[in-house]
Design an enzyme around this catalytic site. Structure first.
Site, PDB file in Angstrom:
ATOM      1  N   GLU A 139       0.828  -1.215   0.000  1.00  0.00           N
ATOM      2  CA  GLU A 139       0.000   0.000   0.000  1.00  0.00           C
ATOM      3  C   GLU A 139       0.856   1.257   0.000  1.00  0.00           C
ATOM      4  O   GLU A 139       0.611   2.190  -0.774  1.00  0.00           O
ATOM      5  CB  GLU A 139      -0.944   0.002   1.209  1.00  0.00           C
ATOM      6  CG  GLU A 139      -2.018  -1.060   1.159  1.00  0.00           C
ATOM      7  CD  GLU A 139      -3.028  -0.864   0.048  1.00  0.00           C
ATOM      8  OE1 GLU A 139      -3.239   0.284  -0.399  1.00  0.00           O
ATOM      9  OE2 GLU A 139      -3.608  -1.873  -0.391  1.00  0.00           O
TER      10      GLU A 139
ATOM     11  N   ASN B  44       1.235   3.890  -3.078  1.00  0.00           N
ATOM     12  CA  ASN B  44       0.902   5.306  -2.882  1.00  0.00           C
ATOM     13  C   ASN B  44       2.046   6.201  -3.342  1.00  0.00           C
ATOM     14  O   ASN B  44       1.820   7.236  -3.981  1.00  0.00           O
ATOM     15  CB  ASN B  44       0.584   5.599  -1.413  1.00  0.00           C
ATOM     16  CG  ASN B  44      -0.828   5.208  -1.031  1.00  0.00           C
ATOM     17  OD1 ASN B  44      -1.642   4.835  -1.865  1.00  0.00           O
ATOM     18  ND2 ASN B  44      -1.116   5.296   0.259  1.00  0.00           N
TER      19      ASN B  44
ATOM     20  N   ARG C 116      -8.812   3.731  -7.926  1.00  0.00           N
ATOM     21  CA  ARG C 116      -8.134   3.552  -6.642  1.00  0.00           C
ATOM     22  C   ARG C 116      -9.200   3.495  -5.561  1.00  0.00           C
ATOM     23  O   ARG C 116     -10.152   4.273  -5.574  1.00  0.00           O
ATOM     24  CB  ARG C 116      -7.166   4.712  -6.358  1.00  0.00           C
ATOM     25  CG  ARG C 116      -6.149   4.988  -7.449  1.00  0.00           C
ATOM     26  CD  ARG C 116      -5.254   3.831  -7.780  1.00  0.00           C
ATOM     27  NE  ARG C 116      -4.586   3.332  -6.605  1.00  0.00           N
ATOM     28  CZ  ARG C 116      -4.016   2.141  -6.520  1.00  0.00           C
ATOM     29  NH1 ARG C 116      -4.054   1.325  -7.522  1.00  0.00           N
ATOM     30  NH2 ARG C 116      -3.429   1.765  -5.407  1.00  0.00           N
TER      31      ARG C 116
END
Length: 146
Positions: free
Chosen positions: A46, A50, A105
């Site tokens: 994650e 990002n 997303r």
């Protein structure tokens, strides 16, 4: 004794799995449970995703930096980019918030990090990048982390 690993790589989406597996291999020496290892790998995925998608806007010239430290069955990680930064960190931490809805997303990255880690700190400066500090106390010795 504290053991530290540093890693840096190009902001390419194919490097996300490299980062996840490398951190997992480093942490494996603590003999985490499968759930703990899966949670850490998910959090790394994650945070790295990002950095690549939001921090660098998929610019492969960016560099993602990871530091992982283990001590007394406690894992500390920092995942950092020097990309565009986050305008409003509190807004970005809200479930389902995303700045890239066109990329489908989910906006759950920070929520996942907060659910799987014991501590999550997000430091960001618009124009200077984002640093995420994460801590997980492994089940074998919850009381030993400082």
């Amino acid at each position: 004794m504290k053991n530290v690993m540093n890693l840096q790589f190009s902001a390419l989406s194919q490097n996300e799995s490299f980062a996840r597996v490398t951190v997992a291999a480093f942490i494996a020496q603590l003999d985490p449970t499968m759930d703990e290892l899966t949670e850490i790998k998910t959090v790394v995925s994650e945070a790295v995703t990002n950095a690549i998608i939001h921090g660098y806007d998929n610019n492969p010239n960016g560099i993602v930096y990871i530091t992982a430290a283990i001590e007394d069955h406690c894992v500390d990680m920092t995942i950092k980019d020097v990309g565009i930064g986050i305008e409003d960190v509190e807004e970005a931490r809200q479930p389902l918030f995303t700045t890239k809805p066109d990329l489908e997303r989910s906006g759950m990255g920070f929520t996942i990090m907060e659910n799987f880690m014991d501590e999550v700190e997000v430091h960001s400066q618009p124009g200077s990048g984002t640093e995420i500090r994460l801590r997980k106390h492994l089940s074998k010795s919850k009381m030993l982390c400082n």
